[in-house]
Design a protein around this motif. Structure first.
Motif, PDB file in Angstrom:
ATOM      1  N   SER A 152     -14.189  38.791 -12.422  1.00 24.51           N
ATOM      2  CA  SER A 152     -12.774  39.146 -12.275  1.00 24.51           C
ATOM      3  C   SER A 152     -12.269  38.865 -10.863  1.00 24.51           C
ATOM      4  O   SER A 152     -11.110  38.503 -10.666  1.00 24.51           O
ATOM      5  CB  SER A 152     -12.514  40.597 -12.693  1.00 24.51           C
ATOM      6  N   LEU A 153     -13.156  38.970  -9.883  1.00 24.09           N
ATOM      7  CA  LEU A 153     -12.764  38.617  -8.505  1.00 24.09           C
ATOM      8  C   LEU A 153     -12.455  37.118  -8.412  1.00 24.09           C
ATOM      9  O   LEU A 153     -11.480  36.713  -7.773  1.00 24.09           O
ATOM     10  CB  LEU A 153     -13.873  39.016  -7.521  1.00 24.09           C
ATOM     11  N   HIS A 154     -13.278  36.296  -9.065  1.00 23.40           N
ATOM     12  CA  HIS A 154     -13.015  34.848  -9.054  1.00 23.40           C
ATOM     13  C   HIS A 154     -11.635  34.552  -9.632  1.00 23.40           C
ATOM     14  O   HIS A 154     -10.884  33.745  -9.090  1.00 23.40           O
ATOM     15  CB  HIS A 154     -14.060  34.092  -9.892  1.00 23.40           C
ATOM     16  N   GLU A 155     -11.335  35.202 -10.756  1.00 27.42           N
ATOM     17  CA  GLU A 155     -10.037  34.967 -11.390  1.00 27.42           C
ATOM     18  C   GLU A 155      -8.904  35.406 -10.473  1.00 27.42           C
ATOM     19  O   GLU A 155      -7.914  34.700 -10.311  1.00 27.42           O
ATOM     20  CB  GLU A 155      -9.964  35.721 -12.715  1.00 27.42           C
ATOM     21  N   GLU A 156      -9.081  36.568  -9.851  1.00 30.49           N
ATOM     22  CA  GLU A 156      -8.051  37.090  -8.941  1.00 30.49           C
ATOM     23  C   GLU A 156      -7.827  36.130  -7.769  1.00 30.49           C
ATOM     24  O   GLU A 156      -6.703  35.951  -7.296  1.00 30.49           O
ATOM     25  CB  GLU A 156      -8.513  38.467  -8.431  1.00 30.49           C
ATOM     26  N   LEU A 157      -8.905  35.498  -7.305  1.00 32.12           N
ATOM     27  CA  LEU A 157      -8.813  34.603  -6.146  1.00 32.12           C
ATOM     28  C   LEU A 157      -8.406  33.182  -6.537  1.00 32.12           C
ATOM     29  O   LEU A 157      -8.361  32.286  -5.706  1.00 32.12           O
ATOM     30  CB  LEU A 157     -10.154  34.564  -5.400  1.00 32.12           C
ATOM     31  N   GLY A 158      -8.126  32.964  -7.822  1.00 34.34           N
ATOM     32  CA  GLY A 158      -7.649  31.660  -8.268  1.00 34.34           C
ATOM     33  C   GLY A 158      -8.744  30.652  -8.529  1.00 34.34           C
ATOM     34  O   GLY A 158      -8.498  29.446  -8.510  1.00 34.34           O
ATOM     35  N   GLY A 159      -9.963  31.128  -8.767  1.00 30.72           N
ATOM     36  CA  GLY A 159     -11.074  30.215  -9.060  1.00 30.72           C
ATOM     37  C   GLY A 159     -10.829  29.453 -10.356  1.00 30.72           C
ATOM     38  O   GLY A 159     -10.352  30.033 -11.329  1.00 30.72           O
ATOM     39  N   LYS A 160     -11.140  28.160 -10.338  1.00 31.84           N
ATOM     40  CA  LYS A 160     -11.058  27.353 -11.559  1.00 31.84           C
ATOM     41  C   LYS A 160     -12.405  27.494 -12.255  1.00 31.84           C
ATOM     42  O   LYS A 160     -13.413  26.994 -11.773  1.00 31.84           O
ATOM     43  CB  LYS A 160     -10.781  25.891 -11.184  1.00 31.84           C
ATOM     44  N   MET A 161     -12.410  28.204 -13.384  1.00 29.24           N
ATOM     45  CA  MET A 161     -13.670  28.574 -14.015  1.00 29.24           C
ATOM     46  C   MET A 161     -14.127  27.493 -14.997  1.00 29.24           C
ATOM     47  O   MET A 161     -13.357  27.044 -15.840  1.00 29.24           O
ATOM     48  CB  MET A 161     -13.518  29.915 -14.747  1.00 29.24           C
ATOM     49  N   VAL A 162     -15.381  27.082 -14.856  1.00 30.82           N
ATOM     50  CA  VAL A 162     -15.940  26.059 -15.750  1.00 30.82           C
ATOM     51  C   VAL A 162     -17.317  26.522 -16.238  1.00 30.82           C
ATOM     52  O   VAL A 162     -17.985  27.314 -15.559  1.00 30.82           O
ATOM     53  CB  VAL A 162     -16.099  24.692 -15.040  1.00 30.82           C
ATOM     54  N   PRO A 163     -17.749  26.037 -17.407  1.00 31.35           N
ATOM     55  CA  PRO A 163     -19.089  26.404 -17.876  1.00 31.35           C
ATOM     56  C   PRO A 163     -20.150  25.726 -17.016  1.00 31.35           C
ATOM     57  O   PRO A 163     -20.056  24.537 -16.740  1.00 31.35           O
ATOM     58  CB  PRO A 163     -19.145  25.846 -19.305  1.00 31.35           C
ATOM     59  N   GLU A 215     -20.223  26.705 -36.611  1.00 30.59           N
ATOM     60  CA  GLU A 215     -21.368  27.477 -36.134  1.00 30.59           C
ATOM     61  C   GLU A 215     -21.812  27.016 -34.737  1.00 30.59           C
ATOM     62  O   GLU A 215     -22.033  27.821 -33.846  1.00 30.59           O
ATOM     63  CB  GLU A 215     -22.522  27.306 -37.117  1.00 30.59           C
ATOM     64  N   GLN A 216     -21.877  25.679 -34.576  1.00 28.85           N
ATOM     65  CA  GLN A 216     -22.244  25.139 -33.272  1.00 28.85           C
ATOM     66  C   GLN A 216     -21.227  25.538 -32.219  1.00 28.85           C
ATOM     67  O   GLN A 216     -21.586  25.898 -31.107  1.00 28.85           O
ATOM     68  CB  GLN A 216     -22.320  23.602 -33.334  1.00 28.85           C
ATOM     69  N   MET A 217     -19.954  25.478 -32.588  1.00 25.61           N
ATOM     70  CA  MET A 217     -18.916  25.826 -31.625  1.00 25.61           C
ATOM     71  C   MET A 217     -19.047  27.278 -31.181  1.00 25.61           C
ATOM     72  O   MET A 217     -18.916  27.590 -30.009  1.00 25.61           O
ATOM     73  CB  MET A 217     -17.522  25.593 -32.230  1.00 25.61           C
ATOM     74  N   MET A 218     -19.337  28.141 -32.150  1.00 28.89           N
ATOM     75  CA  MET A 218     -19.499  29.563 -31.822  1.00 28.89           C
ATOM     76  C   MET A 218     -20.637  29.756 -30.828  1.00 28.89           C
ATOM     77  O   MET A 218     -20.477  30.425 -29.818  1.00 28.89           O
ATOM     78  CB  MET A 218     -19.790  30.384 -33.075  1.00 28.89           C
ATOM     79  N   SER A 219     -21.779  29.120 -31.130  1.00 30.76           N
ATOM     80  CA  SER A 219     -22.924  29.359 -30.263  1.00 30.76           C
ATOM     81  C   SER A 219     -22.721  28.684 -28.902  1.00 30.76           C
ATOM     82  O   SER A 219     -23.111  29.218 -27.880  1.00 30.76           O
ATOM     83  CB  SER A 219     -24.219  28.891 -30.924  1.00 30.76           C
ATOM     84  N   GLU A 220     -22.037  27.504 -28.905  1.00 29.21           N
ATOM     85  CA  GLU A 220     -21.675  26.868 -27.632  1.00 29.21           C
ATOM     86  C   GLU A 220     -20.903  27.862 -26.779  1.00 29.21           C
ATOM     87  O   GLU A 220     -21.179  28.046 -25.607  1.00 29.21           O
ATOM     88  CB  GLU A 220     -20.751  25.656 -27.870  1.00 29.21           C
ATOM     89  N   GLN A 221     -19.917  28.476 -27.431  1.00 28.80           N
ATOM     90  CA  GLN A 221     -19.031  29.378 -26.717  1.00 28.80           C
ATOM     91  C   GLN A 221     -19.806  30.579 -26.157  1.00 28.80           C
ATOM     92  O   GLN A 221     -19.648  30.940 -25.000  1.00 28.80           O
ATOM     93  CB  GLN A 221     -17.947  29.848 -27.670  1.00 28.80           C
ATOM     94  N   ASP A 222     -20.676  31.145 -26.997  1.00 30.88           N
ATOM     95  CA  ASP A 222     -21.455  32.300 -26.544  1.00 30.88           C
ATOM     96  C   ASP A 222     -22.307  31.939 -25.345  1.00 30.88           C
ATOM     97  O   ASP A 222     -22.345  32.657 -24.358  1.00 30.88           O
ATOM     98  CB  ASP A 222     -22.386  32.798 -27.661  1.00 30.88           C
ATOM     99  N   ARG A 223     -22.960  30.799 -25.470  1.00 30.33           N
ATOM    100  CA  ARG A 223     -23.886  30.416 -24.408  1.00 30.33           C
ATOM    101  C   ARG A 223     -23.156  30.103 -23.114  1.00 30.33           C
ATOM    102  O   ARG A 223     -23.690  30.273 -22.043  1.00 30.33           O
ATOM    103  CB  ARG A 223     -24.731  29.218 -24.851  1.00 30.33           C
ATOM    104  N   ASN A 224     -21.922  29.602 -23.248  1.00 29.88           N
ATOM    105  CA  ASN A 224     -21.207  29.206 -22.052  1.00 29.88           C
ATOM    106  C   ASN A 224     -20.327  30.304 -21.493  1.00 29.88           C
ATOM    107  O   ASN A 224     -19.607  30.089 -20.542  1.00 29.88           O
ATOM    108  CB  ASN A 224     -20.348  27.976 -22.346  1.00 29.88           C
ATOM    109  N   SER A 225     -20.362  31.472 -22.088  1.00 28.08           N
ATOM    110  CA  SER A 225     -19.364  32.445 -21.686  1.00 28.08           C
ATOM    111  C   SER A 225     -19.947  33.645 -20.947  1.00 28.08           C
ATOM    112  O   SER A 225     -19.276  34.643 -20.778  1.00 28.08           O
ATOM    113  CB  SER A 225     -18.569  32.914 -22.901  1.00 28.08           C
ATOM    114  N   LEU A 226     -21.190  33.540 -20.492  1.00 28.80           N
ATOM    115  CA  LEU A 226     -21.720  34.640 -19.695  1.00 28.80           C
ATOM    116  C   LEU A 226     -20.915  34.753 -18.413  1.00 28.80           C
ATOM    117  O   LEU A 226     -20.469  33.760 -17.860  1.00 28.80           O
ATOM    118  CB  LEU A 226     -23.199  34.399 -19.375  1.00 28.80           C
ATOM    119  N   LYS A 227     -20.742  35.979 -17.966  1.00 27.56           N
ATOM    120  CA  LYS A 227     -19.945  36.206 -16.758  1.00 27.56           C
ATOM    121  C   LYS A 227     -20.780  36.934 -15.718  1.00 27.56           C
ATOM    122  O   LYS A 227     -21.549  37.832 -16.054  1.00 27.56           O
ATOM    123  CB  LYS A 227     -18.701  37.041 -17.098  1.00 27.56           C
TER     124      LYS A 227
END
Lengths: 124, 393
Positions: free
Chosen positions: B36-47, B19-31
């Motif tokens: 998508s531009l960051h990903e295209e430009l090779g950005g290293k994405m971190v929470p 449960e904690q992992m799920m909510s961690e993931q939700d909270r850290n996954s806002l975009k």
């Protein structure tokens, strides 16, 4: 001479009873721009797995662990003024220290180049 | 900033329930709208602050930092909160929550201030712009929910609070930033530091503020979310501009001596301990009327603070990170580093932190407990590199 690799992304190049230690291309790339390396002192003794050195990138500090048990016989003093050598030449001029290899059995627990390549492929 | 630091040895010791992992993931996954531009430009994405943000691009933190100081860097700061307060007397009401002089702000002008609590502690730092018909604010990403709740709890019925969740926010910073923006908006070139204008870029209305978080000249630009990527592509197609991640944003602001909320200023520090008294104008000092005014004004009048935010320069090459203890010659703890690292433009390690007031004088020799060593350092004034804010001649 044989080069062995640890799961902590260090390499050790063993010639006779002394090994030269550095970090791998994979590690330098993951760390990013390296700005400071704290090397041990000649004469210091470490057990395998002891924290022996610290690498500071612009982003963070990371510990380096001794891949073998032994005594430090030399350190790379060029890193003091030019830590970026670790980025530009991780397996050459960017070496960290030389250490006596007191227990050759410990080398058996490390990987060869092929195994290490497979190991980092699994991390992607 | 608490970015995901790449460690050579990776240990996973934290055990989380599913449960904690799920909510961690939700909270850290806002975009942000630029994900998508960051990903295209090779950005290293971190929470970071509940969002997935680019910590760096293929150029790397060092080169991104230097590029911004020498040319122009484009940053996505859409994770920050954009809030508008509408209604008569919104400026008067805001002064009940912040120590900055907001009432006397002229329309089109921006002020840096902070939300304080009754103990004088800082709840967040923010930028407030007085616009013709409302107040526009930019608050920190990690604090925005709390800030909005704080404002709503005090908001009178005749005022309306609106979070602009449909807008992206970018920053273009560096000596060439104004030249680049002026190719799209000519009036941005002579726009005053800490001033605001609205203009169309590529047919879409943008809020253009001459401010930033790097110590360089530049602008922050609020753009409707659905056009943010287009406008970023336009700016990135200019030869002076490179895309820059949060890693360089942090080293740039540290060199500029600017505070990172949650680290250099917190609920446990007052604006005076934080060396931010310059942001409290004469009228507010005389009249008070903001949370914690008794304590804060007493600290200004009587200089009776126990600790002070200062710059700290290590003598050697080893950086001192956040949390490093500052010691005197007899090993007594006299302070703590709150931000520390390497200054790529400065060319060496730099830090800021809190130190007992009696040690806060420039040039005071102190020691830093870095790992098992005691490293010499000196108290210094900030910024570590000169600020280059735009001034009209």
């Amino acid at each position: 001479m044989t080069i062995y690799y640890s799961e902590d992304h260090e390499w050790i190049n063993v010639e006779g009873s002394v090994g030269t230690v550095g970090i791998t291309e994979y590690a330098q790339n993951a760390l990013g721009d390296i700005v400071f390396v704290e090397v041990p002192e000649v004469g210091d003794e470490f057990a395998k797995g002891d924290e022996v050195s610290v690498v500071e990138s612009v982003k963070a500090a990371s510990e380096i662990y001794s891949p073998v048990t032994g005594e430090i016989t030399a350190v790379n003093e060029d890193l003091e003024e030019n830590a970026a050598l670790v980025n530009s030449s991780p397996d050459g001029d960017g070496w960290f220290f030389k250490v006596t290899v007191s227990n050759k059995d410990e080398l058996e627990e490390l990987m060869d180049a092929g195994d290490y390549k497979t190991f980092i492929a699994g991390l992607e | 900033m608490t970015e995901g630091a790449p460690m050579v040895r990776v240990c996973v010791l934290t055990v989380l329930t599913l449960e904690q992992m799920m909510s961690e993931q939700d909270r850290n996954s806002l975009k942000t709208p630029l994900y998508s531009l960051h990903e295209e430009l090779g950005g290293k994405m971190v929470p970071f602050a509940n969002y997935l943000m680019p910590v760096q691009y293929p150029l790397g933190v060092m080169a991104e930092h230097k590029h911004t100081r020498e040319h122009a860097g484009l940053f996505d700061v859409s994770h920050m909160g954009q809030v508008v307060i509408t209604g008569d007397g919104a400026d008067v009401w805001l002064e009940t929550l912040v120590p900055g002089n907001i009432i006397d702000l002229k329309p089109g002008r921006i002020r840096y201030t902070m939300f304080t609590n009754e103990d004088g502690g800082i709840l967040d730092d923010l930028m407030i712009t007085k616009r013709d018909n409302d107040m526009f604010m930019v608050v920190n990403a990690a604090c925005k929910e709390q800030d909005i709740a704080h404002m709503r709890a005090h908001l009178p019925d005749h005022l309306k609070l609106n979070e602009l969740t449909d807008r992206a926010l970018i920053a273009l910073q560096g000596p060439m930033a104004a030249t680049v923006i002026s190719r799209f908006v000519s009036e941005a070139k002579e726009q005053n530091f800490m001033s605001y204008l609205e203009a169309k870029i590529d047919g879409v209305t943008c809020f253009i503020s001459r401010c930033g978080y790097t110590g360089e000249d530049g602008h922050e630009i609020s753009i409707p979310a659905d056009r943010a990527e287009d406008i970023c592509r336009l700016l990135l197609s200019e030869p002076e501009v490179e895309v820059i991640g949060l890693g360089a944003r942090d080293s740039l602001r540290l060199e500029a001596g600017l505070c990172l909320y949650g680290h250099d200023i917190t609920v446990k520090t007052t604006p005076i301990e934080g060396a931010l008294e310059w942001s409290i104008g004469k009228r507010r000092r005389e009249q008070g009327g903001f949370p914690g005014a008794d304590k804060i004004l007493d600290q200004i009048a009587n200089k009776n603070i126990k600790k002070r935010r200062v710059g700290i320069l290590p003598d050697g090459r080893a950086p001192a990170r956040e949390g490093t203890q500052v010691l005197d010659a007899r090993d007594n703890v006299i302070g703590e580093i709150t931000s520390g690292g390497f200054g790529p433009t400065f060319g060496g390690p730099i830090a800021m932190g809190y130190i007992k007031t009696e040690f806060s004088e420039k040039g005071t020799k102190v020691f830093l407990a870095v790992r098992k060593k005691k490293l010499e350092a000196r108290v210094d004034i900030m910024p570590f590199v000169p600020q280059q804010y735009f001034r009209k001649h």
